[in-house]
Design a protein around this motif. Structure first.
Motif, PDB file in Angstrom:
ATOM      1  N   ASP A  67      13.060   2.250  -6.347  1.00 11.39           N
ATOM      2  CA  ASP A  67      12.685   0.979  -5.733  1.00 11.39           C
ATOM      3  C   ASP A  67      13.727   0.631  -4.678  1.00 11.39           C
ATOM      4  O   ASP A  67      14.919   0.541  -4.990  1.00 11.39           O
ATOM      5  CB  ASP A  67      12.626  -0.110  -6.809  1.00 11.39           C
ATOM      6  CG  ASP A  67      12.102  -1.431  -6.265  1.00 11.39           C
ATOM      7  OD1 ASP A  67      11.998  -1.568  -5.031  1.00 11.39           O
ATOM      8  OD2 ASP A  67      11.819  -2.325  -7.073  1.00 11.39           O
TER       9      ASP A  67
ATOM     10  N   THR B   7      12.136  -0.094 -12.506  1.00 11.06           N
ATOM     11  CA  THR B   7      10.907   0.032 -11.734  1.00 11.06           C
ATOM     12  C   THR B   7      11.117   1.120 -10.697  1.00 11.06           C
ATOM     13  O   THR B   7      12.141   1.133 -10.019  1.00 11.06           O
ATOM     14  CB  THR B   7      10.538  -1.288 -11.028  1.00 11.06           C
ATOM     15  OG1 THR B   7      10.344  -2.309 -12.011  1.00 11.06           O
ATOM     16  CG2 THR B   7       9.261  -1.139 -10.225  1.00 11.06           C
TER      17      THR B   7
ATOM     18  N   SER C 247       9.104   3.709  -7.560  1.00  9.35           N
ATOM     19  CA  SER C 247       8.004   3.724  -6.600  1.00  9.35           C
ATOM     20  C   SER C 247       7.407   5.115  -6.504  1.00  9.35           C
ATOM     21  O   SER C 247       8.077   6.112  -6.760  1.00  9.35           O
ATOM     22  CB  SER C 247       8.500   3.272  -5.219  1.00  9.35           C
ATOM     23  OG  SER C 247       9.001   1.963  -5.255  1.00  9.35           O
TER      24      SER C 247
ATOM     25  N   PRO D 138      -4.096  -2.808  -1.544  1.00  6.66           N
ATOM     26  CA  PRO D 138      -3.013  -3.199  -2.463  1.00  6.66           C
ATOM     27  C   PRO D 138      -3.580  -3.744  -3.769  1.00  6.66           C
ATOM     28  O   PRO D 138      -4.550  -4.494  -3.778  1.00  6.66           O
ATOM     29  CB  PRO D 138      -2.274  -4.284  -1.669  1.00  6.66           C
ATOM     30  CG  PRO D 138      -2.528  -3.941  -0.231  1.00  6.66           C
ATOM     31  CD  PRO D 138      -3.939  -3.407  -0.201  1.00  6.66           C
ATOM     32  N   GLY D 139      -2.969  -3.332  -4.861  1.00  8.05           N
ATOM     33  CA  GLY D 139      -3.450  -3.722  -6.183  1.00  8.05           C
ATOM     34  C   GLY D 139      -4.276  -2.651  -6.859  1.00  8.05           C
ATOM     35  O   GLY D 139      -4.553  -2.762  -8.063  1.00  8.05           O
TER      36      GLY D 139
ATOM     37  N   ARG E  19       0.593   0.793  -9.650  1.00  9.44           N
ATOM     38  CA  ARG E  19      -0.300  -0.061  -8.865  1.00  9.44           C
ATOM     39  C   ARG E  19       0.151  -0.047  -7.405  1.00  9.44           C
ATOM     40  O   ARG E  19       1.345  -0.132  -7.121  1.00  9.44           O
ATOM     41  CB  ARG E  19      -0.287  -1.490  -9.416  1.00  9.44           C
ATOM     42  CG  ARG E  19      -1.449  -2.347  -8.913  1.00  9.44           C
ATOM     43  CD  ARG E  19      -1.655  -3.561  -9.783  1.00  9.44           C
ATOM     44  NE  ARG E  19      -2.123  -3.215 -11.118  1.00  9.44           N
ATOM     45  CZ  ARG E  19      -3.390  -3.009 -11.426  1.00  9.44           C
ATOM     46  NH1 ARG E  19      -4.324  -3.100 -10.494  1.00  9.44           N
ATOM     47  NH2 ARG E  19      -3.730  -2.714 -12.667  1.00  9.44           N
TER      48      ARG E  19
ATOM     49  N   THR F  21       1.171  -1.160  -3.941  1.00  7.62           N
ATOM     50  CA  THR F  21       1.771  -2.396  -3.440  1.00  7.62           C
ATOM     51  C   THR F  21       1.811  -2.454  -1.918  1.00  7.62           C
ATOM     52  O   THR F  21       1.986  -3.518  -1.341  1.00  7.62           O
ATOM     53  CB  THR F  21       3.203  -2.552  -3.972  1.00  7.62           C
ATOM     54  OG1 THR F  21       3.965  -1.377  -3.644  1.00  7.62           O
ATOM     55  CG2 THR F  21       3.204  -2.752  -5.479  1.00  7.62           C
TER      56      THR F  21
ATOM     57  N   ALA G  61       3.307   2.800  -4.276  1.00 10.53           N
ATOM     58  CA  ALA G  61       2.856   2.208  -5.539  1.00 10.53           C
ATOM     59  C   ALA G  61       4.072   2.044  -6.442  1.00 10.53           C
ATOM     60  O   ALA G  61       5.012   2.836  -6.368  1.00 10.53           O
ATOM     61  CB  ALA G  61       1.809   3.087  -6.214  1.00 10.53           C
ATOM     62  N   THR G  62       4.079   1.008  -7.260  1.00  8.93           N
ATOM     63  CA  THR G  62       5.207   0.757  -8.158  1.00  8.93           C
ATOM     64  C   THR G  62       4.784   1.002  -9.602  1.00  8.93           C
ATOM     65  O   THR G  62       3.631   0.774  -9.972  1.00  8.93           O
ATOM     66  CB  THR G  62       5.734  -0.677  -8.005  1.00  8.93           C
ATOM     67  OG1 THR G  62       4.671  -1.607  -8.274  1.00  8.93           O
ATOM     68  CG2 THR G  62       6.244  -0.916  -6.591  1.00  8.93           C
TER      69      THR G  62
END
Length: 380
Positions: free
Chosen positions: A80, A227, A229, A244-245, A260, A262, A279-280
């Motif tokens: 991240d 977290t 990525s 996104p999402g 998901r 981002t 995505a994270t």
């Protein structure tokens, strides 16, 4: 990608065969084989996963029951950007203490190193001198306030004392901020302590005890990897389907997880001409490592309540007068005859030929068709 480029990538391993009616059965997707009723049209292209990636062939899953399927492709685990911090020396000096090593866990504010420097002595000296001047100015201000209250000193002297006290306080704060920016602490007058800006784990240490370092030299790197990525690259056509999402299924031998989306970049990468997608994913268990290669399946949105099976229109090819799609098999791809229905945006409805559990070639599927046509021409 041109046909010439594709053949240059796979000059030796790209073998194409025709499955004769009375010959040995072709290894492939069993569901697709059962769905195909024209075995004479089954044609196989042998290809390894590495060759598929090198050829730029994108795999997708069909829509089933109103979903728009998923885009499957390789991705890389990245840290991240907000969870990785570099600890550097704001001033030059000699390292006299190192308190942390690789892999150790630290909290925010923990001291990582102490530097001995003449500049540190100057900064701390300025702070102490400013404190003395500010203390003297406050003492003089209190005296002038008392004399003015007793009508002994004029108001002009009081105003001058107030101004001097304010200026002394400003100089003190400035000196303290300069010391804080350099590191602060460290004990002795000529020493500064470097602390961790975040809590996390030491993932890099370039500093050595006794080493002389220059200003802004990196000493440590601290990462909070709770977290991580996913770094994904999509073609512009496929990126237009991702929002996104969107959920992402992450798999690698022995492990699986969910992420998901981002960020979908509005700008193409200058070198690859692909769309960067981020995505994270939760990594509080520590099972995912930065730099690790994984398989990512981005689920695409679809219309609820629709029972049709649909695939991207670019996955449909015409071969020998028949409409086919190239279905992924354990050894490559097989051309499976299908019957198509009405188009729906960038996708087309499959009336028969697929059951929805297959992986089909979308981007660059035309190169598979071209290679089959070339092979048949040579055999004739």
């Amino acid at each position: 990608m041109t046909l010439q480029t594709f053949r240059a990538i796979l000059p030796l391993a790209f073998a194409t065969t025709l499955a004769a009616c009375g010959g040995a059965p072709t290894t492939g997707n069993e569901a697709s084989a059962a769905a195909s009723t024209e075995p004479a049209s089954d044609r196989v292209v042998t290809l390894t996963p590495q060759q598929i990636e090198a050829a730029g062939i994108l795999l997708v899953r069909p829509t089933v029951g109103g979903g728009a399927g998923a885009i499957e492709l390789p991705a890389t685990i990245a840290g991240d950007p907000q969870g990785i911090q570099i600890v550097s020396a704001a001033i030059g000096g000699r390292i006299v203490t190192l308190t942390r090593n690789l892999g150790e866990t630290v909290r925010r504010g923990d001291t990582l190193a102490i530097i001995e420097s003449r500049e540190a002595a100057q900064l701390k000296g300025q702070v102490e001198a400013s404190q003395a001047r500010a203390s003297l100015a406050q003492s003089q201000l209190r005296r002038e306030q008392r004399l003015f209250a007793e009508r002994v000193s004029p108001e002009q002297d009081l105003i001058a004392a107030q101004t001097a006290a304010a200026e002394a306080n400003i100089a003190l704060r400035q000196a303290q901020q300069q010391l804080s920016a350099a590191g602060g602490g460290g004990g002795a007058l000529n020493r500064l302590a470097l602390s961790s800006p975040i809590g996390g784990q030491i993932i890099a240490r370039s500093a050595m005890l006794g080493q002389t370092v220059v200003a802004d030299a990196e000493l440590y790197r601290v990462a909070n990897l709770s977290t991580v990525s996913l770094s994904i690259s999509l073609s512009p056509v496929d990126a237009g389907l991702v929002r996104p999402g969107a959920p992402v299924s992450v798999t690698t031998p022995g492990r699986q997880g969910t992420a998901r989306v981002t960020f979908v970049s509005p700008v193409l990468d200058a070198q690859t001409k692909l769309v960067p997608v981020i995505a994270t994913m939760d990594n509080r268990g520590g099972q995912w490592r930065v730099g690790e290669s994984i398989n990512a399946a981005i689920e695409l949105p679809g219309k609820s309540g629709s029972p049709e099976i649909a695939i991207p229109q670019i996955a449909v090819q015409s071969l020998g007068g028949k409409t086919v799609v190239f279905v992924r098999t354990p050894t490559g791809f097989k051309a499976v005859p299908v019957k198509v229905g009405a188009p729906s945006g960038d996708r087309v409805i499959i009336v028969s030929g697929l059951i929805g559990r297959e992986q089909v070639a979308a981007t660059n599927s035309f190169t598979l068709k071209a290679e089959l046509g070339k092979s048949e021409g040579e055999e004739e």
